[in-house]
Design a protein around this motif. Structure first.
Motif, PDB file in Angstrom:
ATOM      1  N   UNK A   1      67.301  37.000  27.721  1.00 18.58           N
ATOM      2  CA  UNK A   1      65.965  36.497  27.406  1.00 18.58           C
ATOM      3  C   UNK A   1      64.920  37.090  28.330  1.00 18.58           C
ATOM      4  N   UNK A   2      65.300  37.306  29.586  1.00 15.41           N
ATOM      5  CA  UNK A   2      64.374  37.932  30.533  1.00 15.41           C
ATOM      6  C   UNK A   2      64.017  39.343  30.093  1.00 15.41           C
ATOM      7  N   UNK A   3      64.996  40.084  29.583  1.00 13.21           N
ATOM      8  CA  UNK A   3      64.730  41.448  29.111  1.00 13.21           C
ATOM      9  C   UNK A   3      63.929  41.434  27.816  1.00 13.21           C
ATOM     10  N   UNK A   4      64.291  40.545  26.899  1.00 18.95           N
ATOM     11  CA  UNK A   4      63.618  40.495  25.601  1.00 18.95           C
ATOM     12  C   UNK A   4      62.147  40.134  25.746  1.00 18.95           C
TER      13      UNK A   4
ATOM     14  N   UNK B   1      56.242  39.161  29.109  1.00 25.86           N
ATOM     15  CA  UNK B   1      55.646  37.889  29.516  1.00 25.86           C
ATOM     16  C   UNK B   1      56.290  37.360  30.798  1.00 25.86           C
ATOM     17  N   UNK B   2      56.948  38.290  31.525  1.00 23.93           N
ATOM     18  CA  UNK B   2      57.510  37.987  32.846  1.00 23.93           C
ATOM     19  C   UNK B   2      58.495  36.826  32.791  1.00 23.93           C
ATOM     20  N   UNK B   3      59.294  36.782  31.733  1.00 25.06           N
ATOM     21  CA  UNK B   3      60.311  35.742  31.636  1.00 25.06           C
ATOM     22  C   UNK B   3      61.307  35.920  32.778  1.00 25.06           C
ATOM     23  N   UNK B   4      61.526  34.891  33.580  1.00 30.19           N
ATOM     24  CA  UNK B   4      62.395  35.046  34.754  1.00 30.19           C
ATOM     25  C   UNK B   4      63.865  35.063  34.372  1.00 30.19           C
ATOM     26  N   UNK B   5      64.639  35.796  35.121  1.00 30.58           N
ATOM     27  CA  UNK B   5      66.097  35.784  34.973  1.00 30.58           C
ATOM     28  C   UNK B   5      66.627  34.640  35.834  1.00 30.58           C
ATOM     29  N   UNK B   6      66.513  33.428  35.299  1.00 26.86           N
ATOM     30  CA  UNK B   6      66.791  32.222  36.079  1.00 26.86           C
ATOM     31  C   UNK B   6      67.749  31.335  35.296  1.00 26.86           C
TER      32      UNK B   6
ATOM     33  N   UNK C   1      69.309  52.081  -0.120  1.00 32.81           N
ATOM     34  CA  UNK C   1      69.457  52.758   1.166  1.00 32.81           C
ATOM     35  C   UNK C   1      69.167  51.776   2.288  1.00 32.81           C
ATOM     36  N   UNK C   2      70.096  51.627   3.194  1.00 32.87           N
ATOM     37  CA  UNK C   2      69.935  50.720   4.325  1.00 32.87           C
ATOM     38  C   UNK C   2      69.726  51.528   5.592  1.00 32.87           C
ATOM     39  N   UNK C   3      68.753  51.119   6.402  1.00 34.51           N
ATOM     40  CA  UNK C   3      68.560  51.762   7.692  1.00 34.51           C
ATOM     41  C   UNK C   3      69.791  51.533   8.559  1.00 34.51           C
ATOM     42  N   UNK C   4      70.133  52.525   9.351  1.00 35.22           N
ATOM     43  CA  UNK C   4      71.322  52.414  10.198  1.00 35.22           C
ATOM     44  C   UNK C   4      71.135  51.396  11.305  1.00 35.22           C
ATOM     45  N   UNK C   5      69.907  51.186  11.712  1.00 32.51           N
ATOM     46  CA  UNK C   5      69.649  50.144  12.706  1.00 32.51           C
ATOM     47  C   UNK C   5      68.184  49.725  12.587  1.00 32.51           C
ATOM     48  N   UNK C   6      67.922  48.482  12.967  1.00 31.01           N
ATOM     49  CA  UNK C   6      66.566  47.946  12.955  1.00 31.01           C
ATOM     50  C   UNK C   6      66.308  47.312  14.309  1.00 31.01           C
ATOM     51  N   UNK C   7      65.422  47.929  15.067  1.00 34.15           N
ATOM     52  CA  UNK C   7      65.084  47.399  16.380  1.00 34.15           C
ATOM     53  C   UNK C   7      64.217  46.165  16.242  1.00 34.15           C
ATOM     54  N   UNK C   8      64.309  45.300  17.220  1.00 33.90           N
ATOM     55  CA  UNK C   8      63.463  44.111  17.241  1.00 33.90           C
ATOM     56  C   UNK C   8      62.042  44.517  17.601  1.00 33.90           C
ATOM     57  N   UNK C   9      61.055  44.201  16.755  1.00 35.75           N
ATOM     58  CA  UNK C   9      59.666  44.512  17.126  1.00 35.75           C
ATOM     59  C   UNK C   9      59.273  43.743  18.391  1.00 35.75           C
ATOM     60  N   UNK C  10      58.226  44.189  19.077  1.00 38.00           N
ATOM     61  CA  UNK C  10      57.789  43.464  20.272  1.00 38.00           C
ATOM     62  C   UNK C  10      57.540  41.998  19.948  1.00 38.00           C
ATOM     63  N   UNK C  11      58.250  41.076  20.604  1.00 36.48           N
ATOM     64  CA  UNK C  11      58.103  39.662  20.257  1.00 36.48           C
ATOM     65  C   UNK C  11      56.834  39.059  20.835  1.00 36.48           C
ATOM     66  N   UNK C  12      56.371  37.993  20.219  1.00 34.38           N
ATOM     67  CA  UNK C  12      55.274  37.211  20.763  1.00 34.38           C
ATOM     68  C   UNK C  12      55.798  36.296  21.861  1.00 34.38           C
TER      69      UNK C  12
END
Length: 491
Positions: free
Chosen positions: A82-85, A89-94, A251-262
């Motif tokens: 969650x901290x990386x995602x 928004x500076x989510x702490x790795x806590x 046709x399916x994309x081989x991967x779908x990245x997560x867009x920048x979350x709010x």
């Protein structure tokens, strides 16, 4: 047996009868909000449980009672993930901000046990249209008759309406002596509860704007409210572009990245400095927003595992809920299994290469079918294709699209009955998503929800085509108008 767990009746094709009537159509269910069987990571779970049961360092701990806050390795992995995602928004790795739960629904019940008092907590405010299966959870916690609907627009919950509701009770004293004096100091009772799905709301698909998220947190602080944010679709987001209009749905994309979350509401609550009049009783310690997460939509519902991210004081207080302490953490073995999926990277790989691509494609199929069969009769609320010729991109997610009937003489309840009777098609009429006990405040009999996650892709367009026939033939008399739909049997 609860409706949500009943087996889906299977309509089996049979030969036509002696009169030459055609065989019945196979049932198509566009109501059920479950992941399709093809999206369940069966092989990955088999490998994870095999690893878990043969690793002497974790097998005993996974099969025994666990610590109150949950399986420690999963707490640590979630804190980092969650901290990386939400790094923007500076989510702490806590790890102290994480408490493992038995899923979003089970956890809502635990939150109500530990952070409300029916003699002090005034109301539960629900953004409407609402996720209807939350209503019984609030009622069971002592709030029957005290659920209040707050209308929603294309930016999210109507905050002016919410504040007017808060103000109605601003000067009213508690109804009686507290029932839960044992809550302090590890837990507290909030004066109000607000339930929202900020991202890809069920059923409307609306994502609350950042500005409105900030204002909602401010309101919660001012009126001693706890925001229960069901953040169950934050990892099920994808880009939608004009190119999707003409894309080949096969046709399916081989991967779908997560867009920048709010930022989640819990991020907003953590980042916004508190004014002196916003601290409240324990507000700065317990906070005013929690992220109610779940693995049901991103791994499998049967695992019955989720998490809460909140302030350390709230996460610890939640872990002190009596049923959690007695059970020794919920979903211990499932939590340990998921921790293996996260540690090996299989969870993220499944989301990127299987789940999000499939949902993106299913959404595109449904919208293309809508434009072909339903657009004359139904207006799409959100989640459609951008109409501009510019390379603008938008983001959509979740499982559902929310549609509005164009003809004022049509009723969603009757449409649902006719769809089942004429086409063996199950859809969700808007009244299902009205807040129980406060239906008059937000009516939805001109709305329909369609789910694109459950049925096989080949059935999605056929289901939409069947619905189109019902609407095209609306003016023909139909005996099903007064018959019960039985839609509850298909949830």
């Amino acid at each position: 047996m609860p409706l949500s767990s009943q087996a889906l009746p299977i309509a089996r094709p049979v030969a036509g009868d002696a009169t030459g009537n055609p065989p019945p159509k196979p049932l198509i269910n566009l109501l059920r909000g479950w992941p399709a069987p093809s999206l369940l990571p069966v092989a990955q779970l088999q490998a994870a449980t095999a690893t878990l049961l043969t690793d002497p360092s974790i097998v005993v701990g996974s099969l025994q009672y666990g610590p109150d806050p949950g399986f420690q390795p999963l707490r640590e992995q979630l804190a980092g993930y969650l901290s990386r995602t939400f790094a923007a928004y500076h989510a702490p790795n806590d790890v102290e901000r994480i408490c493992i739960t038995g899923g979003a629904s089970q956890n809502a019940a635990c939150v109500l046990q530990s952070f409300t008092d029916p003699s002090y907590t005034v109301c539960v405010w629900m953004s409407a249209p609402c996720y209807f299966l939350m209503c019984p959870i609030f009622e069971d916690a002592g709030f029957a008759g005290r659920l209040r609907a707050v209308p929603e627009d294309d930016q999210g919950t109507d905050l002016e309406a919410l504040e007017r509701g808060f103000q109605e009770f601003a000067t009213s004293p508690p109804s009686g002596p507290t029932l839960k004096s044992h809550l302090s100091p590890q837990r507290k009772a909030y004066r109000h509860i607000v339930y929202v799905v900020p991202t890809s709301s069920n059923p409307s698909g609306v994502t609350m704007s950042v500005v409105r998220r900030e204002r909602l947190v401010r309101l919660a602080r001012k009126y001693d409210a706890l925001l229960i944010a069901d953040d169950v679709y934050d990892f099920l987001q994808w880009d939608v572009s004009p190119a999707d209009v003409d894309a080949d749905p096969v046709v399916q994309q081989s991967h779908v990245a997560l867009p920048p979350p709010l930022p989640r509401l819990v991020d907003v609550d953590r980042m916004l400095p508190r004014d002196d009049d916003e601290s409240g009783e324990g507000g700065d310690r317990f906070g005013n927003a929690i992220s109610n997460g779940s693995f049901s939509k991103i791994v499998a519902p049967g695992l019955r595992t989720g998490w809460v991210e909140a302030t350390p004081a709230f996460a610890y207080g939640l872990a002190q809920t009596g049923s959690t302490k007695s059970g020794g953490a919920p979903s211990q073995f499932s939590a340990a299994t998921i921790s293996v999926l996260m540690r090996t990277g299989e969870l993220d790989r499944s989301l990127r290469e299987v789940v999000r691509p499939a949902l993106q494609r299913r959404h595109r199929l449904l919208i293309q079918a809508y434009e072909k069969h339903l657009s004359p009769f139904l207006e799409l609320g959100c989640g459609g294709f951008p109409t501009s010729a510019s390379p603008v991109r938008t983001v959509f997610g979740g499982y559902f699209v929310w549609l509005k009937l164009r003809r004022p003489d049509m009723s969603a309840a009757v449409v649902a009955k006719r769809a089942l009777a004429r086409e063996n098609l199950v859809i969700a009429g808007g009244p299902l998503f009205e807040v129980k006990g406060d239906e008059a405040s937000a009516r939805f009999d001109d709305r329909i929800r369609l789910c694109f996650s459950w049925e096989d892709e080949a059935k999605l367009e056929e289901g939409v085509e069947r619905l189109g026939r019902v609407l095209r033939n609306w003016d023909e008399p139909c005996e099903a108008d007064t018959a019960p739909t039985g839609a509850g049997d298909f949830k």
